[in-house]
Design a protein around this motif. Structure first.
Motif, PDB file in Angstrom:
ATOM      1  N   GLU A  72       0.810  -1.220   0.000  1.00  0.00           N
ATOM      2  CA  GLU A  72       0.000   0.000   0.000  1.00  0.00           C
ATOM      3  C   GLU A  72       0.840   1.266   0.000  1.00  0.00           C
ATOM      4  N   THR A  73       2.131   1.173   0.325  1.00  0.00           N
ATOM      5  CA  THR A  73       2.983   2.370   0.295  1.00  0.00           C
ATOM      6  C   THR A  73       3.386   2.760  -1.121  1.00  0.00           C
ATOM      7  N   GLU A  74       3.155   1.899  -2.072  1.00  0.00           N
ATOM      8  CA  GLU A  74       3.531   2.220  -3.437  1.00  0.00           C
ATOM      9  C   GLU A  74       2.674   3.356  -4.006  1.00  0.00           C
ATOM     10  N   ALA A  75       1.404   3.367  -3.658  1.00  0.00           N
ATOM     11  CA  ALA A  75       0.523   4.416  -4.200  1.00  0.00           C
ATOM     12  C   ALA A  75       0.919   5.810  -3.710  1.00  0.00           C
ATOM     13  N   PRO A  76       1.131   6.041  -2.383  1.00  0.00           N
ATOM     14  CA  PRO A  76       1.588   7.377  -1.951  1.00  0.00           C
ATOM     15  C   PRO A  76       2.927   7.777  -2.549  1.00  0.00           C
ATOM     16  N   LEU A  77       3.818   6.790  -2.712  1.00  0.00           N
ATOM     17  CA  LEU A  77       5.111   7.106  -3.313  1.00  0.00           C
ATOM     18  C   LEU A  77       4.944   7.556  -4.764  1.00  0.00           C
ATOM     19  N   GLN A  78       4.113   6.891  -5.502  1.00  0.00           N
ATOM     20  CA  GLN A  78       3.888   7.281  -6.893  1.00  0.00           C
ATOM     21  C   GLN A  78       3.196   8.659  -6.976  1.00  0.00           C
ATOM     22  N   VAL A  79       2.318   8.946  -6.035  1.00  0.00           N
ATOM     23  CA  VAL A  79       1.649  10.251  -6.028  1.00  0.00           C
ATOM     24  C   VAL A  79       2.656  11.360  -5.773  1.00  0.00           C
ATOM     25  N   ALA A  80       3.546  11.124  -4.776  1.00  0.00           N
ATOM     26  CA  ALA A  80       4.551  12.149  -4.476  1.00  0.00           C
ATOM     27  C   ALA A  80       5.493  12.345  -5.660  1.00  0.00           C
ATOM     28  N   GLN A  81       5.916  11.240  -6.272  1.00  0.00           N
ATOM     29  CA  GLN A  81       6.795  11.358  -7.434  1.00  0.00           C
ATOM     30  C   GLN A  81       6.070  12.026  -8.609  1.00  0.00           C
ATOM     31  N   GLU A  82       4.791  11.730  -8.772  1.00  0.00           N
ATOM     32  CA  GLU A  82       4.022  12.368  -9.842  1.00  0.00           C
ATOM     33  C   GLU A  82       3.877  13.870  -9.592  1.00  0.00           C
ATOM     34  N   ASP A 114       8.490  25.454  -0.405  1.00  0.00           N
ATOM     35  CA  ASP A 114       8.262  24.519   0.708  1.00  0.00           C
ATOM     36  C   ASP A 114       7.509  23.274   0.251  1.00  0.00           C
ATOM     37  N   VAL A 115       6.670  23.409  -0.736  1.00  0.00           N
ATOM     38  CA  VAL A 115       5.927  22.234  -1.240  1.00  0.00           C
ATOM     39  C   VAL A 115       6.887  21.213  -1.819  1.00  0.00           C
ATOM     40  N   GLU A 116       7.840  21.686  -2.595  1.00  0.00           N
ATOM     41  CA  GLU A 116       8.808  20.759  -3.184  1.00  0.00           C
ATOM     42  C   GLU A 116       9.646  20.085  -2.113  1.00  0.00           C
ATOM     43  N   LYS A 117      10.020  20.887  -1.091  1.00  0.00           N
ATOM     44  CA  LYS A 117      10.787  20.290   0.006  1.00  0.00           C
ATOM     45  C   LYS A 117       9.974  19.200   0.721  1.00  0.00           C
ATOM     46  N   GLN A 118       8.702  19.502   0.980  1.00  0.00           N
ATOM     47  CA  GLN A 118       7.870  18.514   1.673  1.00  0.00           C
ATOM     48  C   GLN A 118       7.614  17.280   0.808  1.00  0.00           C
ATOM     49  N   ASP A 167      11.231  10.475   0.689  1.00  0.00           N
ATOM     50  CA  ASP A 167      12.251   9.858   1.548  1.00  0.00           C
ATOM     51  C   ASP A 167      11.614   9.075   2.694  1.00  0.00           C
ATOM     52  N   VAL A 168      10.571   9.660   3.286  1.00  0.00           N
ATOM     53  CA  VAL A 168       9.888   8.972   4.401  1.00  0.00           C
ATOM     54  C   VAL A 168       9.270   7.668   3.924  1.00  0.00           C
ATOM     55  N   ILE A 169       8.608   7.703   2.786  1.00  0.00           N
ATOM     56  CA  ILE A 169       7.957   6.480   2.287  1.00  0.00           C
ATOM     57  C   ILE A 169       9.001   5.417   1.959  1.00  0.00           C
ATOM     58  N   ARG A 170      10.078   5.805   1.312  1.00  0.00           N
ATOM     59  CA  ARG A 170      11.117   4.837   0.997  1.00  0.00           C
ATOM     60  C   ARG A 170      11.769   4.288   2.258  1.00  0.00           C
ATOM     61  N   ALA A 190       3.067   4.120   9.683  1.00  0.00           N
ATOM     62  CA  ALA A 190       1.790   4.721   9.288  1.00  0.00           C
ATOM     63  C   ALA A 190       1.690   6.150   9.821  1.00  0.00           C
ATOM     64  N   ASN A 191       2.113   6.376  11.070  1.00  0.00           N
ATOM     65  CA  ASN A 191       2.082   7.728  11.636  1.00  0.00           C
ATOM     66  C   ASN A 191       3.040   8.663  10.888  1.00  0.00           C
ATOM     67  N   GLU A 192       4.236   8.166  10.590  1.00  0.00           N
ATOM     68  CA  GLU A 192       5.195   9.011   9.880  1.00  0.00           C
ATOM     69  C   GLU A 192       4.678   9.422   8.503  1.00  0.00           C
ATOM     70  N   MET A 193       4.147   8.474   7.766  1.00  0.00           N
ATOM     71  CA  MET A 193       3.664   8.799   6.419  1.00  0.00           C
ATOM     72  C   MET A 193       2.423   9.684   6.487  1.00  0.00           C
ATOM     73  N   ARG A 194       1.577   9.453   7.505  1.00  0.00           N
ATOM     74  CA  ARG A 194       0.393  10.300   7.629  1.00  0.00           C
ATOM     75  C   ARG A 194       0.793  11.728   8.002  1.00  0.00           C
ATOM     76  N   CYS A 195       1.748  11.874   8.921  1.00  0.00           N
ATOM     77  CA  CYS A 195       2.195  13.223   9.306  1.00  0.00           C
ATOM     78  C   CYS A 195       2.827  13.956   8.124  1.00  0.00           C
ATOM     79  N   GLN A 196       3.644  13.230   7.373  1.00  0.00           N
ATOM     80  CA  GLN A 196       4.279  13.866   6.218  1.00  0.00           C
ATOM     81  C   GLN A 196       3.241  14.186   5.144  1.00  0.00           C
ATOM     82  N   PHE A 197       2.259  13.352   5.017  1.00  0.00           N
ATOM     83  CA  PHE A 197       1.179  13.631   4.067  1.00  0.00           C
ATOM     84  C   PHE A 197       0.447  14.909   4.469  1.00  0.00           C
ATOM     85  N   ASN A 198       0.209  15.077   5.764  1.00  0.00           N
ATOM     86  CA  ASN A 198      -0.451  16.288   6.235  1.00  0.00           C
ATOM     87  C   ASN A 198       0.427  17.514   5.993  1.00  0.00           C
TER      88      ASN A 198
END
Length: 367
Positions: free
Chosen positions: A187-197, A214-218, A224-227, A333-341
């Motif tokens: 399931e982490t593949e989809a967020p990674l592809q979204v961020a890369q897209e 700041d958007v590009e940095k985040q 990096d977090v997802i990987r 899950a918390n790390e990816m959710r926080c970074q997503f936010n």
């Protein structure tokens, strides 16, 4: 005793037949057979007994009676065969004292043999009784030892069954956790592809808008977090697979040991309930000399205890790995959710900022 001239050997070897009727008088026989035997000089030895071979030698030379002739009438009396009736001396074999002594000897030998036979019979009866008592004692001890052995096997069999059940449950739980981890990793593949897209699409900005904001940095941070989460989950997944293999090895050892314990318990329990009147009992000569044992009671108990301890150790490691995997899933899950936010906040802020600049430009152009 026999008269002189009686064939001793012939007396024992060939018993005389009983005549059917009385013979004529010896004097008549002597007169009727006078001069009928051929002349043959006999050995004159007082030390040798009268033997049938010596007596029968004339008959062997001429088996038929010679005819009465005048030549035999003039023969001297000393040269003619002496007649049995003329013997006056006898050869003594045994004396009455020898006869009584022989009887007494036979009596004593018979009594000795009877005494020996009686003593042998008593000794045999006593030995049979001793062996019977010893056999009963040995059988009671064997029955007692078999009972103790059956209890020991039953104890270790129950311990193996309990440990095997717990190991199977732990293996199933770890398998479920591994499945969850694999699903989370997928399931982490989809967020990674979204961020890369997002990063790819932002590269299409033009001119001064192609800014490292700041958007590009985040977004880079989210990638990096997802990987990082994927790498940690992959390492945990590899550990789970290795732990499952170790669990299956320990489970296999427990199952094999339990199968051996069940077979041994069945055999020893059957032997424990055998009696002398049981059916199907056979005797196998030399079976007590067959030593197919590969362990002693100490090493036997140590082997099963080692299997149980190894299973408990693997079970503890598996439970610890499950807890680690569960915590890892929560942390990632918390790390990816926080970074997503954070990415969403940065996008919102950047979108608002861009919209404000756009409105100001449009207002300025309208003047």
């Amino acid at each position: 005793m026999e008269p002189v001239g009686s064939p001793l050997t012939a007396t024992y070897a060939h018993p005389r037949s009983t005549p059917t009727k009385f013979l004529p008088a010896i004097s008549a026989m002597a007169s009727s057979y006078k001069g009928r035997f051929p002349y043959c000089p006999l050995p004159q030895s007082s030390s040798l007994p009268w033997m049938p071979s010596t007596y029968d030698r004339p008959a062997a030379i001429s088996p038929t009676l010679a005819p009465f002739s005048k030549s035999s009438q003039g023969m001297a009396a000393s040269k003619k065969l002496p007649l049995i009736a003329d013997r006056t001396t006898f050869i003594t074999r045994y004396t009455p004292e020898d006869w009584h002594r022989a009887n007494l000897t036979n009596y004593r030998v018979s009594e000795t043999c009877q005494h020996n036979a009686e003593r042998l019979r008593v000794d045999t009866s006593r030995m049979i009784q001793d062996k019977y008592q010893q056999t009963e004692k040995t059988q009671r001890e064997s029955t007692k030892n078999l009972g103790v052995r059956v209890n020991d096997i039953g104890f270790w069999k129950s311990e193996l069954c309990r440990e095997l059940g717990e190991m199977i449950g732990e293996t199933n739980a770890l398998t479920d956790m591994k499945t969850r981890l694999e699903r989370a990793l997928a399931e982490t593949e989809a967020p990674l592809q979204v961020a890369q897209e997002c990063l790819l699409q932002r590269e299409k900005r033009m001119g001064i808008d192609l800014v490292h904001d700041d958007v590009e940095k985040q977004l880079f941070t989210e990638v990096d977090v997802i990987r990082s989460c994927q790498e940690r989950m992959q390492r945990c997944l590899d550990k789970a697979k290795a732990q499952l293999a170790s669990n299956r090895v320990a489970q296999h050892e427990l199952e094999r040991d339990l199968a051996n314990k069940r077979a041994a318990h069945r055999i020893d329990d059957k032997c424990h309930h055998l009696r002398n009147t049981s059916h199907g009992i056979s005797y196998y000569r030399g079976v007590e000399r067959v030593d197919a044992m590969i362990s002693v009671p100490e090493s036997w108990a140590k082997f099963t205890d080692g299997n149980i301890l190894r299973s408990q150790s693997e079970r503890a490691a598996s439970a610890k790995l499950r807890d680690t995997t569960r915590n890892l899933l929560e942390v990632t899950a918390n790390e990816m959710r926080c970074q997503f936010n954070r990415v969403n906040v940065a996008f919102t802020s950047r979108i608002a900022e861009t919209a404000d600049a756009k409105s100001k430009i449009q207002t300025h152009l309208a003047k």
